[in-house]
Design a protein around this motif. Structure first.
Motif, PDB file in Angstrom:
ATOM      1  N   GLY A  92       0.816  -1.207   0.000  1.00  0.00           N
ATOM      2  CA  GLY A  92       0.000   0.000   0.000  1.00  0.00           C
ATOM      3  C   GLY A  92       0.847   1.253   0.000  1.00  0.00           C
ATOM      4  N   GLN A  96       0.660   4.021  -2.908  1.00  0.00           N
ATOM      5  CA  GLN A  96       0.074   5.324  -2.567  1.00  0.00           C
ATOM      6  C   GLN A  96       1.116   6.409  -2.341  1.00  0.00           C
ATOM      7  OE1 GLN A  96      -3.150   5.334   0.352  1.00  0.00           O
ATOM      8  NE2 GLN A  96      -2.322   7.179   1.296  1.00  0.00           N
ATOM      9  N   ASP A 153      -1.456   4.046  10.663  1.00  0.00           N
ATOM     10  CA  ASP A 153      -2.245   4.767   9.664  1.00  0.00           C
ATOM     11  C   ASP A 153      -2.533   3.862   8.469  1.00  0.00           C
ATOM     12  OD1 ASP A 153      -2.330   7.124  11.107  1.00  0.00           O
ATOM     13  OD2 ASP A 153      -0.448   7.871  10.236  1.00  0.00           O
ATOM     14  N   ALA A 154      -3.742   3.970   7.939  1.00  0.00           N
ATOM     15  CA  ALA A 154      -4.125   3.163   6.778  1.00  0.00           C
ATOM     16  C   ALA A 154      -3.741   3.871   5.488  1.00  0.00           C
ATOM     17  CB  ALA A 154      -5.632   2.908   6.804  1.00  0.00           C
ATOM     18  N   ASN A 156      -5.445   4.499   2.389  1.00  0.00           N
ATOM     19  CA  ASN A 156      -6.803   4.408   1.855  1.00  0.00           C
ATOM     20  C   ASN A 156      -7.001   5.169   0.552  1.00  0.00           C
ATOM     21  OD1 ASN A 156      -6.614   6.971   2.870  1.00  0.00           O
ATOM     22  ND2 ASN A 156      -8.077   6.639   4.540  1.00  0.00           N
ATOM     23  N   VAL A 163      -7.911  -1.479  -6.877  1.00  0.00           N
ATOM     24  CA  VAL A 163      -9.139  -1.810  -6.155  1.00  0.00           C
ATOM     25  C   VAL A 163     -10.140  -2.507  -7.073  1.00  0.00           C
ATOM     26  CG1 VAL A 163     -11.074  -0.857  -4.852  1.00  0.00           C
ATOM     27  CG2 VAL A 163      -8.784   0.102  -4.546  1.00  0.00           C
ATOM     28  N   SER A 241      -6.564  -6.237   0.717  1.00  0.00           N
ATOM     29  CA  SER A 241      -6.469  -4.789   0.533  1.00  0.00           C
ATOM     30  C   SER A 241      -7.309  -4.335  -0.654  1.00  0.00           C
ATOM     31  CB  SER A 241      -5.009  -4.372   0.319  1.00  0.00           C
ATOM     32  OG  SER A 241      -4.232  -4.638   1.466  1.00  0.00           O
ATOM     33  N   ASN A 244     -10.980  -4.500   0.353  1.00  0.00           N
ATOM     34  CA  ASN A 244     -11.368  -3.430   1.274  1.00  0.00           C
ATOM     35  C   ASN A 244     -11.224  -2.043   0.659  1.00  0.00           C
ATOM     36  OD1 ASN A 244     -11.880  -5.349   3.242  1.00  0.00           O
ATOM     37  ND2 ASN A 244      -9.869  -5.141   4.199  1.00  0.00           N
ATOM     38  N   GLY A 245     -10.432  -1.952  -0.409  1.00  0.00           N
ATOM     39  CA  GLY A 245     -10.162  -0.648  -1.004  1.00  0.00           C
ATOM     40  C   GLY A 245      -9.116   0.135  -0.246  1.00  0.00           C
ATOM     41  N   ALA A 246      -8.428  -0.506   0.693  1.00  0.00           N
ATOM     42  CA  ALA A 246      -7.411   0.162   1.502  1.00  0.00           C
ATOM     43  C   ALA A 246      -6.546  -0.881   2.194  1.00  0.00           C
ATOM     44  CB  ALA A 246      -8.059   1.082   2.535  1.00  0.00           C
ATOM     45  N   ILE A 248      -5.144  -1.656   5.601  1.00  0.00           N
ATOM     46  CA  ILE A 248      -5.480  -1.265   6.972  1.00  0.00           C
ATOM     47  C   ILE A 248      -4.719  -2.165   7.947  1.00  0.00           C
ATOM     48  CG2 ILE A 248      -7.368  -0.901   8.596  1.00  0.00           C
ATOM     49  CD1 ILE A 248      -9.253  -0.902   6.164  1.00  0.00           C
TER      50      ILE A 248
END
Length: 336
Positions: A92, A96, A153-154, A156, A163, A241, A244-246, A248
């Protein structure tokens, strides 16, 4: 003796032993539960529920594969959840924050999972203790280090294209993630049944002393299996991930504990022996299918989450009993 009699005796006998196999039994039991839930609750057969069920199945089966490849050596990987979440968080961050392309970020996450899993294998070999002890310790170590480094921290704001992979479906209601898990299962089946490394792993798991005398590098196979387990856990984390779209920190529960029950249930129900040496990739997938159908169906019947977990715990105890029975029968066959 007549010619007709000779021809009759020459015909090969068709073996029906596969009908008594563990895999066929799982298919029949799962089909029975599907039929029951299909008629007991209308929500079970809805396209949306089938889609949700198959998405969960894909991830649970991957988690089962992660434990299966360690169980075959007679070991355990209690840190599968912690490794999967840690690798997914790294993936992630790579997508990101670092802005890396999705394939590169995924490879980094998988390699990180393999590295953490391999570290478990190295520690198990060097310390000469059961992997239960090692992975129990590293479960807290990996998860704690991930929390400190990410500050809990995620991530997201993952790329929409990543996704969307978890939203793919076929036949209107079957998640595309299932096909990816099946593809990984085929690769694992090929590894264990058609490669030298796979045969060495099975030999080392069945009888480490005899394997050493035969020239099999037992310690190396243990490390390889733990590294492979970590890579599969990372894949499960990435799939979770995407769903969930993130990414976490808590997506696998505290210390990754939420993964432990499906991780054990799928391979043990599928026929992988806790003592090592016997594996069933298809059985692990079918075991995960049974667990997912049961969990989903009971929730559709509005059974409380606590009772679902209690019921799955009972199934695990029964599965361990069946595992001991299978091990006893296999040992008797070897003696004969």
């Amino acid at each position: 003796m007549s010619t007709e009699t000779v021809r009759t005796e020459a015909r090969p006998r068709v073996s029906l032993g596969w009908l008594a196999s563990n895999e066929v039994g799982l298919v029949l039991v799962t089909a029975a539960f599907v039929a029951f839930f299909w008629n007991a609750t209308p929500g079970f057969s809805s396209p949306f529920n089938i889609y949700a069920l198959t998405r969960v199945l894909a991830i649970d089966a991957m988690i089962g594969f992660s434990m299966m490849v360690v169980l075959v050596t007679g070991g355990l990987n209690l840190a599968a959840g912690a490794i999967g979440v840690s690798a997914a968080m790294l993936g992630g961050w790579a997508m990101q924050v670092a802005g890396l392309p999705i394939p590169i970020a995924a490879v980094i996450a998988i390699l990180a999972g393999a590295l953490l899993g391999g570290a478990n294998g190295v520690a198990t070999v060097l310390m000469r203790v059961h992997s239960f002890v090692v992975t129990l310790a590293t479960m807290s170590l990996f998860f704690g280090a991930m929390i400190v480094m990410t500050k809990a921290d995620a991530f997201n704001a993952l790329p929409a294209s990543f996704v969307s992979l978890a939203k793919l479906r076929s036949f209107g209601s079957v998640s595309g993630l299932v096909y990816f898990t099946l593809f990984i299962g085929v690769l694992l089946w090929w590894l264990f049944h058609h490669t030298i490394l796979g045969r060495q792993i099975l030999t080392a798991g069945a009888n480490p002393q005899a394997a050493r005398l035969s020239g099999v590098p037992v310690e190396r196979t243990i490390i390889v299996c733990h590294a492979l387990s970590g890579a599969l856990a990372a894949l499960a984390g990435l799939m979770l991930s995407a769903r969930n779209g993130a990414a976490i920190p808590s997506m696998a529960g505290q210390l990754g504990m939420d993964w432990l029950l499906p991780a054990f249930l799928a391979p043990v129900l599928g026929g992988t022996l806790l003592t090592g040496g016997t594996i069933s990739v298809a059985g692990t997938f079918l075991g995960a299918t049974l667990v997912t159908v049961l969990s989903n169906g009971l929730l559709q019947l509005r059974v409380g989450e606590f009772w679902v977990q209690a019921f799955l715990g009972i199934i695990l105890l029964l599965a361990v009993g069946l595992d001991r029975l299978r091990a006893h029968l296999i040992e008797k066959r070897r003696i004969r």
